[in-house]
Design a protein around this motif. Structure first.
Motif, PDB file in Angstrom:
ATOM      1  N   ARG A  73       2.133   8.451  -6.481  1.00 58.43           N
ATOM      2  CA  ARG A  73       2.559   7.488  -5.620  1.00 58.43           C
ATOM      3  C   ARG A  73       1.272   7.479  -4.300  1.00 58.43           C
ATOM      4  N   ARG A  74       1.083   8.700  -3.799  1.00 62.81           N
ATOM      5  CA  ARG A  74       0.279   8.574  -2.670  1.00 62.81           C
ATOM      6  C   ARG A  74      -1.167   8.504  -2.819  1.00 62.81           C
ATOM      7  N   ARG A  75      -1.608   9.122  -3.913  1.00 60.14           N
ATOM      8  CA  ARG A  75      -2.932   9.450  -4.109  1.00 60.14           C
ATOM      9  C   ARG A  75      -3.383   8.596  -5.155  1.00 60.14           C
ATOM     10  N   MET A 100      -2.010   6.083  -7.001  1.00 60.37           N
ATOM     11  CA  MET A 100      -1.974   4.587  -7.195  1.00 60.37           C
ATOM     12  C   MET A 100      -2.274   3.851  -6.094  1.00 60.37           C
ATOM     13  N   THR A 101      -2.955   4.665  -5.079  1.00 60.36           N
ATOM     14  CA  THR A 101      -3.551   3.871  -3.873  1.00 60.36           C
ATOM     15  C   THR A 101      -5.177   3.898  -4.185  1.00 60.36           C
ATOM     16  N   LEU A 102      -5.734   4.277  -5.243  1.00 62.94           N
ATOM     17  CA  LEU A 102      -7.048   4.293  -5.384  1.00 62.94           C
ATOM     18  C   LEU A 102      -7.569   3.084  -5.653  1.00 62.94           C
ATOM     19  N   PRO A 103      -8.758   2.416  -5.236  1.00 57.15           N
ATOM     20  CA  PRO A 103      -9.253   1.303  -5.600  1.00 57.15           C
ATOM     21  C   PRO A 103      -9.254   1.084  -6.982  1.00 57.15           C
ATOM     22  N   ARG A 113       4.649  12.648  -6.114  1.00 54.15           N
ATOM     23  CA  ARG A 113       3.846  12.218  -4.843  1.00 54.15           C
ATOM     24  C   ARG A 113       2.605  12.327  -4.880  1.00 54.15           C
TER      25      ARG A 113
END
Length: 152
Positions: free
Chosen positions: A124-126, A128-131, A121
């Motif tokens: 995937r949610r924190r 991999m969504t980073l710039p 979690r």
């Protein structure tokens, strides 16, 4: 600070094992008065050799049963700044350390999670969504042993 003597090295080794030891206890152990031990410790701190005293928490006892070392390669598209990535990843509570490294990956992160599904979690949610986040490689910690540092 130029030269460290044998007593300085003994103090450093002793504090590396247990940073909470008092100057009085260290003085007794190494044949110094409490003020002399305290002055040496302060001198080592002023020189930047001793840099803070850290408390080591037991992640397992706090409910974090999984530690993962995560290699992160920044995506070359968009050319995100290193500072932007570092700022964003440092804001994730599960990320304990952020190290900018040379090699296959740009960053090495130490991430704690309650279990593997919790880590997934966070990933995937924190993360991999980073710039700028690109390729990642995860290595799950199986065991950890504290070995003596380079000053022996």
């Amino acid at each position: 600070m130029t030269g460290l003597d044998d007593l300085d090295r003994k103090l450093i080794r002793a504090l590396a094992v247990d940073a909470g030891q008092s100057a009085s206890a260290l003085g007794r152990r190494f044949g110094l008065s409490q003020p002399a031990a305290w002055r040496r410790i302060r001198r080592l701190e002023a020189a930047g050799i001793l840099n803070g005293r850290r408390l080591r928490l037991d992640g397992q006892a706090l409910g974090f049963g999984v530690t993962v070392f995560l290699g992160v390669k920044l995506a070359r598209k968009g050319r995100v700044s290193l500072e932007d990535f570092e700022r964003a990843v440092s804001a994730i509570p599960e990320v304990q350390t952020v190290e900018h490294v040379l090699g296959l990956y740009d960053y090495r992160l130490r991430v704690v999670a309650r279990d593997l599904s919790d880590f997934e979690r966070v990933l995937r949610r924190r993360i991999m969504t980073l710039p700028g986040a690109g390729d990642v490689e995860a290595n799950v910690l199986l065991s950890e042993e504290r070995l003596p540092g380079p000053i022996g």
